[in-house]
Design a protein around this motif. Structure first.
Motif, PDB file in Angstrom:
ATOM      1  N   VAL A   1      51.600  22.855 -51.291  1.00 53.21           N
ATOM      2  CA  VAL A   1      52.390  23.170 -52.485  1.00 53.21           C
ATOM      3  C   VAL A   1      53.846  23.412 -52.099  1.00 53.21           C
ATOM      4  O   VAL A   1      54.771  22.906 -52.741  1.00 53.21           O
ATOM      5  CB  VAL A   1      51.798  24.391 -53.230  1.00 53.21           C
ATOM      6  CG1 VAL A   1      52.737  24.874 -54.325  1.00 53.21           C
ATOM      7  CG2 VAL A   1      50.436  24.061 -53.799  1.00 53.21           C
ATOM      8  N   LEU A   2      54.055  24.158 -51.041  1.00 52.44           N
ATOM      9  CA  LEU A   2      55.403  24.432 -50.578  1.00 52.44           C
ATOM     10  C   LEU A   2      56.123  23.145 -50.176  1.00 52.44           C
ATOM     11  O   LEU A   2      57.293  22.937 -50.520  1.00 52.44           O
ATOM     12  CB  LEU A   2      55.365  25.410 -49.401  1.00 52.44           C
ATOM     13  CG  LEU A   2      56.681  25.983 -48.923  1.00 52.44           C
ATOM     14  CD1 LEU A   2      57.439  26.645 -50.060  1.00 52.44           C
ATOM     15  CD2 LEU A   2      56.437  26.972 -47.803  1.00 52.44           C
ATOM     16  N   ALA A   3      55.425  22.261 -49.478  1.00 53.11           N
ATOM     17  CA  ALA A   3      56.013  20.976 -49.083  1.00 53.11           C
ATOM     18  C   ALA A   3      56.386  20.146 -50.313  1.00 53.11           C
ATOM     19  O   ALA A   3      57.449  19.504 -50.346  1.00 53.11           O
ATOM     20  CB  ALA A   3      55.047  20.205 -48.190  1.00 53.11           C
ATOM     21  N   LEU A   4      55.522  20.156 -51.325  1.00 51.56           N
ATOM     22  CA  LEU A   4      55.801  19.415 -52.559  1.00 51.56           C
ATOM     23  C   LEU A   4      57.059  19.946 -53.234  1.00 51.56           C
ATOM     24  O   LEU A   4      57.952  19.180 -53.611  1.00 51.56           O
ATOM     25  CB  LEU A   4      54.607  19.511 -53.517  1.00 51.56           C
ATOM     26  CG  LEU A   4      54.839  18.941 -54.914  1.00 51.56           C
ATOM     27  CD1 LEU A   4      55.072  17.440 -54.855  1.00 51.56           C
ATOM     28  CD2 LEU A   4      53.667  19.282 -55.825  1.00 51.56           C
ATOM     29  N   VAL A   5      57.157  21.257 -53.378  1.00 45.63           N
ATOM     30  CA  VAL A   5      58.317  21.858 -54.040  1.00 45.63           C
ATOM     31  C   VAL A   5      59.594  21.570 -53.259  1.00 45.63           C
ATOM     32  O   VAL A   5      60.626  21.217 -53.836  1.00 45.63           O
ATOM     33  CB  VAL A   5      58.098  23.375 -54.254  1.00 45.63           C
ATOM     34  CG1 VAL A   5      59.366  24.049 -54.753  1.00 45.63           C
ATOM     35  CG2 VAL A   5      56.947  23.611 -55.217  1.00 45.63           C
ATOM     36  N   ARG A   6      59.528  21.692 -51.943  1.00 43.52           N
ATOM     37  CA  ARG A   6      60.708  21.392 -51.122  1.00 43.52           C
ATOM     38  C   ARG A   6      61.116  19.933 -51.263  1.00 43.52           C
ATOM     39  O   ARG A   6      62.300  19.612 -51.353  1.00 43.52           O
ATOM     40  CB  ARG A   6      60.430  21.720 -49.658  1.00 43.52           C
ATOM     41  CG  ARG A   6      60.462  23.198 -49.379  1.00 43.52           C
ATOM     42  CD  ARG A   6      60.255  23.494 -47.918  1.00 43.52           C
ATOM     43  NE  ARG A   6      60.404  24.906 -47.653  1.00 43.52           N
ATOM     44  CZ  ARG A   6      59.825  25.543 -46.661  1.00 43.52           C
ATOM     45  NH1 ARG A   6      59.031  24.886 -45.829  1.00 43.52           N
ATOM     46  NH2 ARG A   6      60.019  26.824 -46.482  1.00 43.52           N
TER      47      ARG A   6
ATOM     48  N   ALA B   1      64.648  18.666 -52.837  1.00 41.19           N
ATOM     49  CA  ALA B   1      65.544  17.844 -52.022  1.00 41.19           C
ATOM     50  C   ALA B   1      65.942  16.580 -52.769  1.00 41.19           C
ATOM     51  O   ALA B   1      67.108  16.172 -52.748  1.00 41.19           O
ATOM     52  CB  ALA B   1      64.872  17.495 -50.698  1.00 41.19           C
ATOM     53  N   GLU B   2      64.982  15.961 -53.448  1.00 39.06           N
ATOM     54  CA  GLU B   2      65.281  14.767 -54.244  1.00 39.06           C
ATOM     55  C   GLU B   2      66.256  15.102 -55.365  1.00 39.06           C
ATOM     56  O   GLU B   2      67.176  14.344 -55.645  1.00 39.06           O
ATOM     57  CB  GLU B   2      63.996  14.166 -54.824  1.00 39.06           C
ATOM     58  CG  GLU B   2      63.057  13.583 -53.786  1.00 39.06           C
ATOM     59  CD  GLU B   2      63.686  12.417 -53.018  1.00 39.06           C
ATOM     60  OE1 GLU B   2      64.227  11.510 -53.667  1.00 39.06           O
ATOM     61  OE2 GLU B   2      63.622  12.436 -51.783  1.00 39.06           O
ATOM     62  N   GLN B   3      66.052  16.242 -56.001  1.00 39.29           N
ATOM     63  CA  GLN B   3      66.927  16.655 -57.101  1.00 39.29           C
ATOM     64  C   GLN B   3      68.345  16.880 -56.594  1.00 39.29           C
ATOM     65  O   GLN B   3      69.310  16.486 -57.228  1.00 39.29           O
ATOM     66  CB  GLN B   3      66.372  17.925 -57.747  1.00 39.29           C
ATOM     67  CG  GLN B   3      67.098  18.336 -58.998  1.00 39.29           C
ATOM     68  CD  GLN B   3      66.827  17.409 -60.161  1.00 39.29           C
ATOM     69  OE1 GLN B   3      65.794  16.777 -60.234  1.00 39.29           O
ATOM     70  NE2 GLN B   3      67.757  17.324 -61.065  1.00 39.29           N
TER      71      GLN B   3
END
Length: 119
Positions: A100-105, A109-111
């Motif tokens: 989950v943390l990797a997904l949010v990061r 980053a994309e944003q």
């Protein structure tokens, strides 16, 4: 600090008692009249169920191009942040938490790069 305290429905008096200070001292912290030392900020963060970095969200690091998120935007999103924090804290599996943390990061980053999500 005030937004988090109020979202948890904790009074200034209760926070003050936990920290060993008066409610008026908490008022001074929240108004910015008195500075909060690092140790005290850590105690406040623990009591409010967040990490000390929570109080620095939206403040750009020195030398970054990004001006960070305005304080008003952080305050407006505090309910979403609380819901996300609460939901994340329920996850007990370390692998799932890391995912989950990797997904949010990755999404953030994309944003920051100006890329829309999902592309």
């Amino acid at each position: 600090m005030r937004a988090r305290r109020e979202s948890l429905k904790i009074s200034q008096g209760r926070l003050g008692r936990h920290l060993g200070v008066t409610f008026s001292q908490i008022q001074k912290y929240e108004k910015g009249s008195n500075r909060i030392g690092a140790g005290r900020l850590y105690q406040i963060a623990l009591f409010l169920g967040v990490g000390p970095e929570y109080f620095f969200e939206g403040i750009a690091s020195e030398g970054t191009q990004d001006a960070g998120t305005p304080v008003q935007a952080v305050a407006a999103n505090s309910d979403e942040i609380r819901v996300l924090t609460d939901a994340f804290s329920v996850i007990t599996d370390s692998v799932t938490r890391a995912s989950v943390l990797a997904l949010v990061r990755s999404l953030s980053a994309e944003q920051r790069k100006g890329r829309p999500f999902g592309r």
